[in-house]
Design a protein around this motif. Structure first.
Motif, PDB file in Angstrom:
ATOM      1  N   MET A   1      86.155  26.910  51.149  1.00  0.00           N
ATOM      2  CA  MET A   1      86.190  25.830  50.091  1.00  0.00           C
ATOM      3  C   MET A   1      86.621  26.992  48.974  1.00  0.00           C
ATOM      4  O   MET A   1      87.797  26.779  48.680  1.00  0.00           O
ATOM      5  CB  MET A   1      85.744  25.442  49.732  1.00  0.00           C
ATOM      6  N   ALA A   2      85.898  28.034  48.917  1.00  0.00           N
ATOM      7  CA  ALA A   2      86.814  29.087  48.081  1.00  0.00           C
ATOM      8  C   ALA A   2      87.836  29.638  48.046  1.00  0.00           C
ATOM      9  O   ALA A   2      89.082  29.820  47.496  1.00  0.00           O
ATOM     10  CB  ALA A   2      85.815  30.074  47.421  1.00  0.00           C
ATOM     11  N   ALA A   3      88.472  29.761  49.311  1.00  0.00           N
ATOM     12  CA  ALA A   3      88.875  30.807  49.899  1.00  0.00           C
ATOM     13  C   ALA A   3      90.428  29.941  50.244  1.00  0.00           C
ATOM     14  O   ALA A   3      91.819  30.668  49.630  1.00  0.00           O
ATOM     15  CB  ALA A   3      89.036  31.766  51.354  1.00  0.00           C
ATOM     16  N   GLU A   4      90.415  28.808  50.652  1.00  0.00           N
ATOM     17  CA  GLU A   4      91.247  28.050  49.837  1.00  0.00           C
ATOM     18  C   GLU A   4      91.594  27.178  48.976  1.00  0.00           C
ATOM     19  O   GLU A   4      92.562  27.184  48.327  1.00  0.00           O
ATOM     20  CB  GLU A   4      90.663  26.584  51.043  1.00  0.00           C
ATOM     21  N   LEU A   5      90.606  27.485  47.474  1.00  0.00           N
ATOM     22  CA  LEU A   5      90.978  27.332  46.294  1.00  0.00           C
ATOM     23  C   LEU A   5      92.106  28.611  45.453  1.00  0.00           C
ATOM     24  O   LEU A   5      93.053  27.989  45.050  1.00  0.00           O
ATOM     25  CB  LEU A   5      89.902  26.839  45.564  1.00  0.00           C
ATOM     26  N   ARG A   6      91.309  29.089  46.231  1.00  0.00           N
ATOM     27  CA  ARG A   6      92.711  30.844  45.970  1.00  0.00           C
ATOM     28  C   ARG A   6      93.617  30.685  46.602  1.00  0.00           C
ATOM     29  O   ARG A   6      94.475  30.897  45.798  1.00  0.00           O
ATOM     30  CB  ARG A   6      92.150  32.193  46.335  1.00  0.00           C
ATOM     31  N   ARG A   7      93.716  30.504  47.716  1.00  0.00           N
ATOM     32  CA  ARG A   7      95.069  30.404  47.439  1.00  0.00           C
ATOM     33  C   ARG A   7      96.229  29.250  47.718  1.00  0.00           C
ATOM     34  O   ARG A   7      96.869  29.791  47.239  1.00  0.00           O
ATOM     35  CB  ARG A   7      95.057  29.753  49.693  1.00  0.00           C
ATOM     36  N   LEU A   8      95.282  28.577  47.424  1.00  0.00           N
ATOM     37  CA  LEU A   8      96.223  27.038  46.562  1.00  0.00           C
ATOM     38  C   LEU A   8      96.789  27.802  45.612  1.00  0.00           C
ATOM     39  O   LEU A   8      97.654  27.162  45.122  1.00  0.00           O
ATOM     40  CB  LEU A   8      95.526  25.764  46.774  1.00  0.00           C
ATOM     41  N   ARG A   9      95.589  28.492  44.612  1.00  0.00           N
ATOM     42  CA  ARG A   9      96.299  28.850  43.094  1.00  0.00           C
ATOM     43  C   ARG A   9      97.078  29.576  42.863  1.00  0.00           C
ATOM     44  O   ARG A   9      98.470  29.944  42.419  1.00  0.00           O
ATOM     45  CB  ARG A   9      95.133  29.629  42.426  1.00  0.00           C
ATOM     46  N   GLY A  10      97.102  30.651  44.277  1.00  0.00           N
ATOM     47  CA  GLY A  10      98.348  31.912  44.707  1.00  0.00           C
ATOM     48  C   GLY A  10      99.493  31.146  44.778  1.00  0.00           C
ATOM     49  O   GLY A  10     100.808  31.327  44.204  1.00  0.00           O
ATOM     50  N   SER A  11      99.419  30.238  45.447  1.00  0.00           N
ATOM     51  CA  SER A  11     100.791  29.601  46.092  1.00  0.00           C
ATOM     52  C   SER A  11     101.208  28.464  45.294  1.00  0.00           C
ATOM     53  O   SER A  11     102.933  28.281  44.752  1.00  0.00           O
ATOM     54  CB  SER A  11      99.982  28.167  47.425  1.00  0.00           C
ATOM     55  N   ALA A  12     100.516  27.855  43.949  1.00  0.00           N
ATOM     56  CA  ALA A  12     101.245  27.704  42.832  1.00  0.00           C
ATOM     57  C   ALA A  12     101.461  28.504  41.357  1.00  0.00           C
ATOM     58  O   ALA A  12     102.219  27.852  41.140  1.00  0.00           O
ATOM     59  CB  ALA A  12      99.754  26.458  42.336  1.00  0.00           C
ATOM     60  N   LEU A  14      99.680  30.694  39.798  1.00  0.00           N
ATOM     61  CA  LEU A  14      98.821  30.029  38.439  1.00  0.00           C
ATOM     62  C   LEU A  14      98.104  31.246  38.453  1.00  0.00           C
ATOM     63  O   LEU A  14      97.268  32.000  39.320  1.00  0.00           O
ATOM     64  CB  LEU A  14      98.620  28.960  38.080  1.00  0.00           C
ATOM     65  N   SER A  15      97.431  31.679  37.096  1.00  0.00           N
ATOM     66  CA  SER A  15      96.646  32.640  37.048  1.00  0.00           C
ATOM     67  C   SER A  15      95.670  32.058  36.273  1.00  0.00           C
ATOM     68  O   SER A  15      95.479  30.902  36.212  1.00  0.00           O
ATOM     69  CB  SER A  15      97.163  33.455  35.775  1.00  0.00           C
ATOM     70  N   ARG A  16      94.253  32.646  36.454  1.00  0.00           N
ATOM     71  CA  ARG A  16      92.802  31.874  36.059  1.00  0.00           C
ATOM     72  C   ARG A  16      93.211  31.304  35.027  1.00  0.00           C
ATOM     73  O   ARG A  16      92.545  30.768  34.226  1.00  0.00           O
ATOM     74  CB  ARG A  16      92.100  33.105  36.433  1.00  0.00           C
ATOM     75  N   GLU A  17      93.683  31.625  33.989  1.00  0.00           N
ATOM     76  CA  GLU A  17      93.699  31.708  32.192  1.00  0.00           C
ATOM     77  C   GLU A  17      95.003  30.670  32.542  1.00  0.00           C
ATOM     78  O   GLU A  17      94.679  29.956  31.943  1.00  0.00           O
ATOM     79  CB  GLU A  17      94.555  32.828  31.130  1.00  0.00           C
ATOM     80  N   HIS A  18      95.270  30.718  33.149  1.00  0.00           N
ATOM     81  CA  HIS A  18      96.508  29.355  32.544  1.00  0.00           C
ATOM     82  C   HIS A  18      95.726  28.227  33.749  1.00  0.00           C
ATOM     83  O   HIS A  18      95.930  26.663  32.799  1.00  0.00           O
ATOM     84  CB  HIS A  18      97.546  29.346  33.655  1.00  0.00           C
ATOM     85  N   VAL A  19      95.051  28.283  34.611  1.00  0.00           N
ATOM     86  CA  VAL A  19      94.508  27.217  35.337  1.00  0.00           C
ATOM     87  C   VAL A  19      93.278  26.546  34.200  1.00  0.00           C
ATOM     88  O   VAL A  19      93.346  25.799  33.792  1.00  0.00           O
ATOM     89  CB  VAL A  19      93.630  27.702  36.435  1.00  0.00           C
ATOM     90  N   SER A  20      93.372  27.475  33.169  1.00  0.00           N
ATOM     91  CA  SER A  20      91.761  27.523  33.107  1.00  0.00           C
ATOM     92  C   SER A  20      92.108  26.533  31.487  1.00  0.00           C
ATOM     93  O   SER A  20      92.077  25.135  30.676  1.00  0.00           O
ATOM     94  CB  SER A  20      90.786  28.658  31.755  1.00  0.00           C
TER      95      SER A  20
END
Length: 133
Positions: A1-12, A14-20
């Motif tokens: 799940m962790a790898a998929e969530l990283r991949r999804l964020r990358g595909s979108a 988005l930085s962690r800051e933006h997601v936050s």
């Protein structure tokens, strides 16, 4: 799940800051989720999937993963009796979706029978070569 969530964020893209900023999820929490150090809560996962605009079919899959994450694997009772390097590989079994094996010269080990294994062990190139000086 962790790898998929990283991949999804990358595909979108988005930085962690933006997601936050968009979800209210702490950056440190997001980091722990994306490195598999923490399991996301259902509402956290929902917020991330909404932000990443994940299709319904993939959402179902990720929620099933989240639900299965609370189940204890078959190895758990024996965890303390095995060396750590074995427990890591065995625990991957629960997460695996497929297995691939490539053998260019021999049958894969699981397909070998006793006669085949004996024939392989008698082949000359498996034996140590004598040294000449």
């Amino acid at each position: 799940m962790a790898a998929e969530l990283r991949r999804l964020r990358g595909s979108a893209d988005l930085s962690r800051e933006h997601v936050s900023e968009q979800t209210g999820i702490n950056e440190a929490t997001l980091y722990r989720i994306e490195t598999a150090k923490a399991k996301p809560q259902k509402r956290t996962l929902m917020a991330l999937l909404n932000l990443y605009e994940v299709p319904a079919e993939q959402r179902e899959y990720l929620f099933a993963l989240l639900k299965d994450a609370t189940k204890q694997g078959w190895l758990r009772p024996y965890h303390s009796e095995l060396p750590e390097e074995y427990t890591a590989y065995i625990s991957f079994e629960n997460e695996a979706q497929s297995v691939r094996n490539y053998e260019s010269l021999f049958l894969p080990g699981l397909l070998q029978d006793e006669n085949y294994a004996r024939a392989l062990s008698s082949v000359a190139f498996f034996l140590p070569r004598p040294t000449t000086r």
